[in-house]
Design a protein around this motif. Structure first.
Motif, PDB file in Angstrom:
ATOM      1  N   ASP A 385       0.809  -1.220   0.000  1.00 12.50           N
ATOM      2  CA  ASP A 385       0.000   0.000   0.000  1.00 12.50           C
ATOM      3  C   ASP A 385       0.848   1.278   0.000  1.00 12.50           C
ATOM      4  O   ASP A 385       0.385   2.340   0.424  1.00 12.50           O
ATOM      5  CB  ASP A 385      -0.961   0.028   1.185  1.00 12.50           C
ATOM      6  N   ALA A 386       2.080   1.180  -0.477  1.00  9.96           N
ATOM      7  CA  ALA A 386       2.941   2.372  -0.554  1.00  9.96           C
ATOM      8  C   ALA A 386       2.602   3.163  -1.813  1.00  9.96           C
ATOM      9  O   ALA A 386       2.763   2.674  -2.932  1.00  9.96           O
ATOM     10  CB  ALA A 386       4.407   1.965  -0.570  1.00  9.96           C
ATOM     11  N   SER A 406       8.420   6.481  -0.632  1.00  6.91           N
ATOM     12  CA  SER A 406       7.026   6.805  -0.889  1.00  6.91           C
ATOM     13  C   SER A 406       6.786   8.231  -0.403  1.00  6.91           C
ATOM     14  O   SER A 406       7.113   8.558   0.734  1.00  6.91           O
ATOM     15  CB  SER A 406       6.092   5.844  -0.159  1.00  6.91           C
ATOM     16  N   ASN A 409       3.813   7.402   2.285  1.00  2.00           N
ATOM     17  CA  ASN A 409       3.743   6.312   3.263  1.00  2.00           C
ATOM     18  C   ASN A 409       5.065   5.953   3.923  1.00  2.00           C
ATOM     19  O   ASN A 409       5.077   5.135   4.835  1.00  2.00           O
ATOM     20  CB  ASN A 409       3.185   5.053   2.599  1.00  2.00           C
ATOM     21  N   ASN A 424       7.476   3.198   8.472  1.00  3.18           N
ATOM     22  CA  ASN A 424       6.625   4.367   8.651  1.00  3.18           C
ATOM     23  C   ASN A 424       6.808   4.931  10.057  1.00  3.18           C
ATOM     24  O   ASN A 424       7.800   4.638  10.730  1.00  3.18           O
ATOM     25  CB  ASN A 424       5.163   4.013   8.364  1.00  3.18           C
ATOM     26  N   SER A 432       5.641  11.722  10.361  1.00  6.36           N
ATOM     27  CA  SER A 432       4.591  12.298   9.532  1.00  6.36           C
ATOM     28  C   SER A 432       4.548  13.798   9.728  1.00  6.36           C
ATOM     29  O   SER A 432       4.899  14.319  10.799  1.00  6.36           O
ATOM     30  CB  SER A 432       3.235  11.693   9.890  1.00  6.36           C
ATOM     31  N   ASP A 443       1.020  11.377   6.969  1.00  8.40           N
ATOM     32  CA  ASP A 443       1.518  11.711   5.638  1.00  8.40           C
ATOM     33  C   ASP A 443       3.042  11.855   5.728  1.00  8.40           C
ATOM     34  O   ASP A 443       3.558  12.865   6.190  1.00  8.40           O
ATOM     35  CB  ASP A 443       0.871  13.014   5.158  1.00  8.40           C
TER      36      ASP A 443
END
Length: 779
Positions: A385-386, A406, A409, A424, A432, A443
């Motif tokens: 899901d990157a 990414s 991500n 992450n 993020s 994000d």
């Protein structure tokens, strides 16, 4: 009449482009997964992707590519048509361009009449459909209908058939009986005119038979069919719509006659009918190939389905339950954003952010890897899901371990081609950005990454307070570094990062110029240069490169700069330099006001520089000489917008990513070796059929600072070169380009040598290592 014929010939001559033989230097790496149109011709199926075409021979199963390497424009294709009578393929484009490719020929005819028509708005020039009748093809466009003569290869009349002679969108035409029918949008209905009329250019000769919006119209034997925007298909009888035959669940994308069968394509089904609308076959989306259909064609046994993800899917008409995937090898998409070249291959990502480092709308695109001439494509479903994948870094200590950034991500780790971990905010030192309005918003805008000599991966994240981080893949430890000493507000984006020989990290930023960062014991040094006082043309820096002299090349939004002395950057007052060249005796700044998107240094210390709209440049080591300037006009580049450049230094291959596809150029500039141990010459022997003057003998795998002498067997000097003197593109008979020397077979008198054995004496000027090679020349 004779004068008119001569004029036509004169006007047509410049339009014939002999497709240059780029095969020895250029290679296309286009994606053929997303098919715009499928047509049939003789024993071949032709399929058009976004900007290239391939053919599939139904008898031999051979697949051939037709792309910018062969002379196509690289523009976005909208439709194609194959003429069996004239054995040629007509290619129509979104911008109104038409190109004609001839069977078993190297000519591409470029027809620019529509493109250059000033009375037609650029947005109205799209080619929608080709309809052949006799020796002409009727071209349906967003402005009306144009005519092209296939026999004379000559552009004919244009029909503006709207009310009062206005321009209206014509989606498709067909010939039925004695009339030409046109299916139109914009409430302009179906219009017809007598096909034999000598005055079709007069809109008053076109009659409206049905009002409304119609996307297609087609003739199959003695029946006329049409489809409207309500997804309904009708038979047209006596210029009126009959009862509705069927209403499709999805909008029909294509309606065509193939071998007197009617084929209707929607995004999730392809329907094949007899001429009287009796169903023959229906093909739904297979669970093994989740995609959308775009176009279709048939032969006696098979249906050929154009898809958005798998090229052509071939399936039996009688039992369409098994599928064979047909297309040339290539990457996932034709929108490469970042490339990383390695020996015998290249990694490619397709994620992106805009000029202002905004990744929205987020994209989900996977990545591709060209390895030993085979493409390995990893879809989005496999990348944990990157989203918005960009920079690629290959671990120099383990080439099977790759890290991909990414811009939403975090950091994706890939081992042996398999995505294995996504770093992450939960499992790493990555952070993020923070939204005051949404504390739960995550994000991680990770951009450039690069390995240092100690095996640490350095990363840069946008819109956070501690953007620079180091990561040790061996023990999963992270360190973070703040830029608060030079940046008080969070920077929108960091686009590039390189590491100098002294360990200094150089970082390109959106608003703060370029940044130098160097560890200094328990502390660190940090400094940025961004203002006009330092001779910076812009504070937006997009690309950086450290050359072999440890000079920093800086690509900005408005030009190129060089920091020649990087060793005293943190101590001295710094001013960067522009490169001044003489052009026609006038001093000019190199790449003045150009948007520089990528800078790469090859094995000869020459510079490859990509731009935002002017193609790619290849400069000498000091920038004073332009060796090449490649654009769409003089090369197979599909676009002048360069997104990235990367070099395979071992094989001297330059990969150039553009907004319309990936190509590579074999420059031959390989990196030098540490010793002469593996040096060799080829071809050897040099046979009579080898053009030694143009193709040249290569002396490969030589060291960085070397002297080369070539003598005959009696010891007479034939040619001599030294790394720092006889550099390539300087006109010498013997030239050195990084790890390779090139000899054109000529002696000191500038004559091609006679047959015989020649000695190549190599001497490393630093280590005093020597080696002697023998070359046999047969003329």
């Amino acid at each position: 009449m004779f004068k008119k014929t001569i004029l036509i010939i004169i006007l047509l001559c410049p339009l014939f482009h002999n497709a240059q033989d780029f095969s020895t230097l250029w290679q296309g790496h286009f994606s053929y997964n997303n098919i715009k149109k499928v047509v049939q011709g003789n024993t071949k199926i032709y399929a058009a992707s976004e900007n290239a075409v391939f053919s599939y021979d139904t008898q031999t199963n051979e697949i051939k590519e037709l792309s910018t390497i062969n002379g196509l424009s690289g523009e976005t294709i909208s439709t194609i048509y194959y003429s069996e009578t004239y054995q040629l393929l007509v290619i129509g484009y979104e911008n109104g361009l038409i190109e004609v490719a001839f069977d078993d020929d190297d000519k591409i005819l470029t027809v620019v009449d529509i493109v250059e028509k000033p009375t037609i708005p650029p947005t109205q020039k799209r080619i929608n459909h080709f309809n052949a009748f006799g020796s002409v093809v009727y071209i349906s466009t967003n402005y009306g209908i144009s005519v092209f003569n296939l026999e004379r290869l000559e552009f004919g009349d244009t029909y503006f058939i709207g009310n009062g002679g206005g321009q209206i969108q014509v989606n498709q035409t067909t010939i039925f009986g004695n009339y030409i029918y046109a299916a139109c949008f914009g409430g302009n209905g179906i219009r017809k005119a007598l096909v034999s009329s000598p005055n079709l250019i007069d809109y008053q000769n076109w009659q409206i038979i049905v009002n409304g919006d119609f996307s297609a119209i087609e003739t199959v034997e003695n029946t006329l069919y049409t489809v409207n925007t309500n997804r309904q298909i009708f038979q047209v009888i006596s210029d009126a719509l009959s009862n509705e035959l069927f209403q499709y669940g999805n909008t029909p994308l294509e309606v065509k006659n193939v071998e007197n069968n009617l084929i209707v394509t929607t995004s999730n089904n392809v329907f094949v009918y007899t001429s009287t609308f009796v169903p023959i076959s229906q093909v739904a989306i297979s669970s093994d190939f989740l995609t959308e259909y775009t176009s279709a064609s048939t032969d006696a046994s098979f249906i050929y389905l154009g898809t958005t993800n798998f090229g052509i899917l071939k399936t039996p008409i009688a039992n369409p339950n098994t599928f064979e995937e047909l297309h040339p090898e290539g990457p996932i998409l034709n929108t490469p954003f970042s490339v990383n070249a390695q020996p015998n291959g290249v990694w490619v990502t397709f994620g992106e952010y805009d000029l202002f480092f905004n990744p929205y709308p987020l994209n989900s695109r996977g990545f591709s890897h060209l390895k030993n001439k085979k493409w390995i494509n990893t879809s989005f479903e496999e990348v944990l899901d990157a989203k918005c994948l960009n920079t690629i870094s290959v671990n120099p200590a383990n080439n099977n371990q790759v890290f991909i950034s990414s811009f939403f991500n975090g950091l994706l780790e890939v081992n042996d081609e398999i995505p294995t971990k996504l770093y992450n905010e939960k499992n790493s030192g990555l952070e993020s950005l923070i939204l005051a309005s949404d504390p739960n918003y995550i994000d991680i805008r990770l951009g450039s990454t690069v390995f240092d000599n100690n095996g640490l991966l350095w990363t840069i994240t946008s819109v956070i307070d501690k953007p620079l981080k180091s990561f040790n893949p061996l023990n999963n430890t992270w360190k973070s570094y703040s830029f608060s000493d030079i940046i008080q507000s969070r920077n929108l984006g960091y686009s590039d990062m390189v590491i100098g020989s002294d360990g200094t990290k150089w970082i390109a930023s959106y608003e703060h110029g370029f940044i130098g960062f160097k560890e200094n014991g328990s502390n660190f040094l940090i400094k940025n240069i961004k203002s006009e006082e330092n001779n910076m043309p812009s504070n937006y820096v997009r690309a950086l490169a450290i050359d072999k002299r440890n000079q920093l090349w800086i690509g900005t939004f408005k030009g190129l700069r060089v920091l020649y002395n990087t060793s005293n950057f943190f101590e001295d007052t710094v001013e960067v330099d522009d490169i001044v060249i003489l052009e026609d005796g006038i001093a000019k700044e190199l790449l003045f006001q150009q948007f520089i998107t990528s800078i790469e240094v090859d094995g000869s210390n020459n510079k490859w520089i990509g731009t935002g709209d002017s193609g790619v440049f290849y400069f000498s080591s000091d920038g004073q000489k332009t060796i090449y300037h490649f654009t769409t006009d003089n090369s197979p580049l599909p676009s002048n917008i360069i997104t990235d450049v990367s070099i395979d230094d071992v094989n001297g291959i330059v990969y150039i990513a553009t907004t319309k596809g990936l190509v590579s150029f074999k420059s031959g500039a390989s990196s030098p070796f540490e010793s002469l141990k593996n040096a060799y010459a080829y071809p050897n022997p040099v046979r009579p059929n080898f053009n030694i003057v143009d193709q040249k003998v290569k002396i490969k795998d030589i060291s960085e600072n070397v002297n080369i002498k070539i003598t005959d067997i009696e010891g007479n000097l034939v040619a001599e070169a030294q790394s720092r003197t006889n550099q390539r593109y300087s006109g010498y008979n013997l030239e050195i380009d990084g790890g390779t020397a090139y000899w054109n077979g000529k002696n000191l008198a500038n004559n091609v040598v006679a047959s015989g054995v020649y000695l190549v004496m190599l001497s490393d000027l630093n280590s005093f290592e020597t080696k002697v090679l023998k070359i046999m020349v047969v003329r």
